[in-house]
Design an enzyme around this catalytic site. Structure first.
Site, PDB file in Angstrom:
ATOM      1  CD  GLU A 166      -2.969   1.017   2.335  1.00 41.48           C
ATOM      2  OE1 GLU A 166      -3.790   1.937   2.479  1.00 41.48           O
ATOM      3  OE2 GLU A 166      -2.971  -0.019   3.041  1.00 41.48           O
ATOM      4  CE1 TYR A 169      -3.461  -6.944   8.551  1.00 36.86           C
ATOM      5  CE2 TYR A 169      -5.682  -6.046   8.561  1.00 36.86           C
ATOM      6  CZ  TYR A 169      -4.468  -6.226   7.933  1.00 36.86           C
ATOM      7  OH  TYR A 169      -4.249  -5.675   6.692  1.00 36.86           O
ATOM      8  CG  ASN A 222      -9.478  -1.488   1.397  1.00 38.61           C
ATOM      9  OD1 ASN A 222      -8.993  -2.612   1.509  1.00 38.61           O
ATOM     10  ND2 ASN A 222      -9.441  -0.609   2.391  1.00 38.61           N
ATOM     11  CD  GLU A 223     -10.230  -2.966   5.665  1.00 37.72           C
ATOM     12  OE1 GLU A 223     -10.204  -1.875   6.274  1.00 37.72           O
ATOM     13  OE2 GLU A 223      -9.456  -3.909   5.936  1.00 37.72           O
ATOM     14  CD  GLU A 230      -6.155  -5.156   4.036  1.00 41.02           C
ATOM     15  OE1 GLU A 230      -6.034  -4.949   5.274  1.00 41.02           O
ATOM     16  OE2 GLU A 230      -6.598  -4.304   3.246  1.00 41.02           O
ATOM     17  CD  GLN A 244       0.492  -2.732   3.429  1.00 44.41           C
ATOM     18  OE1 GLN A 244       1.385  -2.180   2.791  1.00 44.41           O
ATOM     19  NE2 GLN A 244      -0.582  -2.081   3.817  1.00 44.41           N
ATOM     20  CG  ASN A 295      -7.885   1.763   5.475  1.00 45.93           C
ATOM     21  OD1 ASN A 295      -8.675   0.895   5.092  1.00 45.93           O
ATOM     22  ND2 ASN A 295      -7.470   1.839   6.715  1.00 45.93           N
TER      23      ASN A 295
END
Length: 506
Positions: free
Chosen positions: A31, A248, A176-177, A296, A353, A76
């Site tokens: 990212e 996560y 994304n999200e 992710e 990442q 994000n």
């Protein structure tokens, strides 16, 4: 002092097939965030920089990992990103406020630079489009810029920028999200579903060969999970090829036994998403199966407090720079095992990442490079976990923890590479006190011999690697043996193991 020992059993058979493993399951993520790009993959003036200012020491380690696909540019960040800012002459590119990470984005690296870097590390690109502040028009234009051969405004602009041949990016994330309150342009499930469906429809008119990833929930703990999946798939089911999962974990309570059990949560997350997808398939009377992109996943919690002290609107600040412990590597190994055990539906995944930002690879800006503890399970599973995932029958002692019950001490995944006549077992012993002796029935693999057992172990669960000293690194042991069709594997307490067998040449 007597060594405490537990025993477990496994049965492995060539016919117990889960699925062929899609190599994309070993993907990663870069990212435009922190030092992932600037000071990570890209650093003008660095001693190892090539003609395009990419750090060759980073390229070498990424190539070692054999990363097949890399998601870009967010995350994000993408939800307020104007892709046009990152193409064309660098001297005319605007500097922008990155609202996602409170940073200043110089746009020195953009689409073409990243595609060029991905080719250097032998990876394809998974491109995300902005469905936060933008939508259909920007997405179709970016796709035309990247994939159309020429003769149109956007494709000819790419050619003017020095890239005659199309990039042929095949995998595209529809935002994304978008369920997250932290997201610029957050959407309700209905709002997102309609926008994603129409964006995907337009994109597939530009290039019918692309594969599209619809946004799933930002994590299994979201209050709208799994209703979000069901409602968004009402709209995106026929245009999307995958739905995303993000997760996560962190050992915030300093409870190792409970922390290492988190893959039970991950397993349940995957099963719930599969069930929701298949419900929608039945509801729509569709013949199409939606697969999963776990794009992710990682451990992320060490850097949370230090990130609060970062100076706002700085360029490439050291954000999300978790320094990983040995126990983090154990959990990462188990998370990879979980992906393999669901390889029939999880066809893509991205460790988030890759460099500096919650990453297996760390660099010093202007200086050296080193491997974090989590580098090793990722490396061995990516390199040797190619082929067919096998279902194994396991009888393991179990334990209960604060959040979980019946947690097996033995966490494992099995891969059979028939072409190479190789059988690989990835095994984690979660026990904090006892070594585990595992008797494994491998009678269907007659003539297979033990090649190596690689172990990652350390007396201190909190041990970390630094640029000065690598405290946590793999070693080869000779603790396992084969006799009469049984492989007896000895797994030390709190250890990650790779046991590799190969058929003896006749």
């Amino acid at each position: 002092m007597t060594l405490k020992t537990s025993k477990a059993k496994m049965i492995i058979d060539q016919s117990f097939k889960i699925s062929e493993i899609n190599p994309r399951i070993y993907g990663s993520f870069i990212e435009q965030l922190g030092r992932a790009v600037y000071g990570g993959i890209y650093e003008p003036g660095h001693a190892s920089a090539d003609e395009n200012n990419f750090r060759q020491d980073v390229i070498q380690l990424v190539k070692e990992l054999q990363v097949p696909i890399i998601r870009y540019p967010g995350g994000n960040m993408v939800s307020a990103y104007n892709w046009e800012d990152g193409v064309g002459p660098k001297e005319s590119r605007p500097k922008r406020l990155d609202l996602a990470w409170n940073s200043l984005e110089t746009n020195e690296v953009g689409t073409n630079e990243f595609v060029s870097w991905a080719k250097k590390v032998n990876a394809e690109v998974m491109m995300a489009v902005n469905l936060g502040t933008r939508g259909i028009d920007a997405a179709r234009s970016l796709l035309e810029y990247c994939n159309h051969p020429g003769g149109t405004y956007w494709s000819d602009l790419r050619r003017e920028h020095g890239f005659r041949d199309p990039h042929n990016i095949k995998v595209w994330c529809l935002g994304n999200e978008m369920d997250g309150p932290w997201q610029i342009g957050m959407k309700t499930a209905y709002e997102y579903g309609r926008l994603a469906a129409e964006t995907g429809k337009a994109m597939k008119l530009v290039d019918p060969s692309i594969e599209l990833v619809s946004c799933g929930s930002s994590g299994s703990g979201m209050p709208t999970f799994p209703e979000w999946e069901a409602e968004t798939l009402e709209h995106t089911y026929e245009v999307a090829d995958y739905i995303s999962l993000h997760q996560y974990y962190g050992n915030r309570d300093n409870d190792t036994a409970n922390y290492l059990a988190n893959t039970l949560d991950m397993d349940n997350f995957i099963k719930t998403v599969i069930a929701t997808c298949d419900y929608m398939k039945a509801k729509k009377r569709s013949k199409k199966t939606i697969n999963l992109s776990f794009d992710e996943w990682n451990v992320w919690f060490h850097s949370n407090d230090q990130d609060k002290t970062i100076e706002p609107w700085s360029v490439a600040p050291p954000l999300l720079e978790d320094i990983y412990t040995f126990e983090d590597a154990l959990l990462v190994g188990s998370m990879l095992n979980t992906l393999l055990k669901h390889s029939d539906r999880v066809k893509m995944a991205c460790m988030a990442q890759l460099v500096n930002v919650i990453a297996p690879i760390m660099t010093e800006t202007g200086g050296g490079i080193w491997k974090q503890t989590i580098f090793y399970p990722y490396y061995y599973t990516s390199v040797y976990g190619r082929g067919t995932a096998l279902h194994s029958i396991v009888d393991s002692p179990k334990y209960d923890s604060k959040d979980f019950t019946d947690v097996p001490y033995l966490d494992q995944a099995v891969v059979f590479n028939e072409e190479n006549e190789e059988l690989v077992i990835f095994a984690v012993n979660r026990s904090t006190e006892e070594q585990l002796i595992v008797d494994i029935d491998i009678r269907s693999f007659e003539g297979y011999q033990l090649v190596e057992q690689v172990v990652l172990a350390h007396e201190d669960p909190k041990a970390v690697n630094t640029i000065e000293k690598e405290r946590v690194k793999p070693r080869n042991v000779n603790d396992s043996s084969i006799q009469n069709g049984t492989l007896t594997a000895v797994l030390s307490k709190l250890s990650w193991n790779m046991i590799r067998l190969k058929k003896a040449s006749e």
